[in-house]
Write a protein that holds these residues in place. Structure first.
Motif, mmCIF file in Angstrom:
data_model
loop_
_atom_site.group_PDB
_atom_site.id
_atom_site.type_symbol
_atom_site.label_atom_id
_atom_site.label_comp_id
_atom_site.label_asym_id
_atom_site.label_seq_id
_atom_site.Cartn_x
_atom_site.Cartn_y
_atom_site.Cartn_z
ATOM 1 N N PRO A 52 42.789 59.942 33.998
ATOM 2 C CA PRO A 52 42.169 59.635 35.146
ATOM 3 C C PRO A 52 40.559 59.712 34.942
ATOM 4 C CG PRO A 52 43.797 61.257 35.398
ATOM 5 C CD PRO A 52 43.520 61.048 34.045
ATOM 6 N N GLU A 53 39.977 60.549 34.110
ATOM 7 C CA GLU A 53 38.489 60.678 33.932
ATOM 8 C C GLU A 53 37.758 59.441 33.442
ATOM 9 O OE1 GLU A 53 35.577 63.542 31.155
ATOM 10 O OE2 GLU A 53 37.577 63.906 31.153
ATOM 11 N N TYR A 54 38.573 58.451 33.028
ATOM 12 C CA TYR A 54 38.088 57.363 32.469
ATOM 13 C C TYR A 54 38.799 56.005 33.369
ATOM 14 C CZ TYR A 54 35.915 59.998 29.251
ATOM 15 O OH TYR A 54 34.991 61.203 28.773
ATOM 16 N N ASN A 55 39.595 56.253 34.322
ATOM 17 C CA ASN A 55 40.279 55.374 34.920
ATOM 18 C C ASN A 55 41.168 54.478 34.043
ATOM 19 O OD1 ASN A 55 40.799 54.303 37.490
ATOM 20 N ND2 ASN A 55 39.353 52.757 37.529
ATOM 21 N N LEU A 56 41.918 55.002 33.144
ATOM 22 C CA LEU A 56 42.516 54.324 32.206
ATOM 23 C C LEU A 56 43.915 54.467 32.152
ATOM 24 C CD1 LEU A 56 42.313 52.611 29.433
ATOM 25 C CD2 LEU A 56 41.939 54.825 28.359
ATOM 26 N N THR A 57 44.766 53.623 31.930
ATOM 27 C CA THR A 57 46.364 54.060 31.683
ATOM 28 C C THR A 57 46.803 53.004 30.503
ATOM 29 O OG1 THR A 57 46.676 54.081 34.305
ATOM 30 C CG2 THR A 57 48.554 53.422 32.989
ATOM 31 N N LEU A 58 47.440 53.914 29.858
ATOM 32 C CA LEU A 58 47.967 53.198 28.664
ATOM 33 C C LEU A 58 49.492 53.513 28.384
ATOM 34 C CD1 LEU A 58 47.448 55.737 26.431
ATOM 35 C CD2 LEU A 58 45.359 54.789 26.647
ATOM 36 N N LYS A 59 49.954 52.848 27.353
ATOM 37 C CA LYS A 59 51.513 53.297 27.038
ATOM 38 C C LYS A 59 51.402 54.225 25.761
ATOM 39 C CE LYS A 59 53.195 48.801 28.292
ATOM 40 N NZ LYS A 59 53.804 47.292 27.478
ATOM 41 N N ALA A 60 52.383 55.280 25.997
ATOM 42 C CA ALA A 60 52.270 56.220 24.705
ATOM 43 C C ALA A 60 53.754 56.614 24.255
ATOM 44 C CB ALA A 60 51.699 57.562 25.374
ATOM 45 N N LYS A 61 53.804 56.732 22.960
ATOM 46 C CA LYS A 61 54.975 57.105 22.710
ATOM 47 C C LYS A 61 55.125 58.627 22.716
ATOM 48 C CE LYS A 61 57.632 57.113 18.247
ATOM 49 N NZ LYS A 61 57.875 56.886 16.594
ATOM 50 N N VAL A 62 56.309 59.323 23.168
ATOM 51 C CA VAL A 62 56.657 60.724 23.518
ATOM 52 C C VAL A 62 57.449 60.948 22.399
ATOM 53 C CG1 VAL A 62 57.323 62.433 25.027
ATOM 54 C CG2 VAL A 62 56.299 60.281 26.042
#
Length: 180
Positions: A52-62
């Protein structure tokens, strides 16, 4: 009169027992609700994560097989600010980030032996939970996902369903810029 006094004492005892039972019932319900609130959230093995601090959404491998978390970063440069080590880097879509260096870790890799990486703390949103996670910075351009969430970030909060992807949404605040 003796009989009335006896009945009155019994009535008082009965009311007192009801109060105690009601209180015990209240505590039981409260305890069950408290336990339900702390149960782990089930995620897929791939999820969307927000920073949220950088207004960014990305895909992550859990990934429970990895202890630590990592973030795709390029143009990584260390510098000193206020007598403290800092690092500047860019995300895959070019967002420039500057953060204090938490520590340097040495990660074993399959091809390069041991690699030194800067670790920074980032507040991330995974499955509606905002948490600050230490992430090491590395060029993940050759991987399918720009972020890896390791088990230290998941401990006590998340379980992984290895047969599913995208079971949750990263809704912890306003995040509009999307990347893959």
């Amino acid at each position: 009169m003796g009989n009335q006094s006896f009945e009155k004492k019994n009535a008082i005892k009965h009311v007192s027992r009801l109060k105690v039972l009601s209180f015990v019932l209240f505590l039981s319900v409260f305890a069950v609700n408290a336990m339900a609130d702390t149960s782990p959230i089930v995620t897929g093995w791939v999820e969307k994560v927000a920073i949220p601090e950088y207004n960014l959404t990305l895909k992550a491998k859990v990934d429970s097989g990895a202890d630590s978390s990592s973030l795709h970063a390029v143009s990584i440069h260390r510098f000193t600010k206020n007598n403290q080590a800092w690092v500047q880097f860019r995300t895959q879509d070019g967002i420039a980030i500057q953060k204090p260096v938490l520590r340097i870790v040495h990660i074993k890799t399959k091809t390069k032996g041991t690699q030194a990486r800067e670790v920074v703390e980032l507040p991330i949103c995974l499955a509606g939970q905002l948490t600050t996670v230490p992430v090491n910075l590395v060029d993940r351009g050759h991987f399918s996902y720009p972020m890896l969430i390791g088990r230290s970030a998941m401990e006590g909060k998340f379980l992984i369903n290895p047969n599913q992807k995208f079971l949750t949404e990263p809704k912890c605040g306003s995040v509009s810029r999307k990347t893959s």
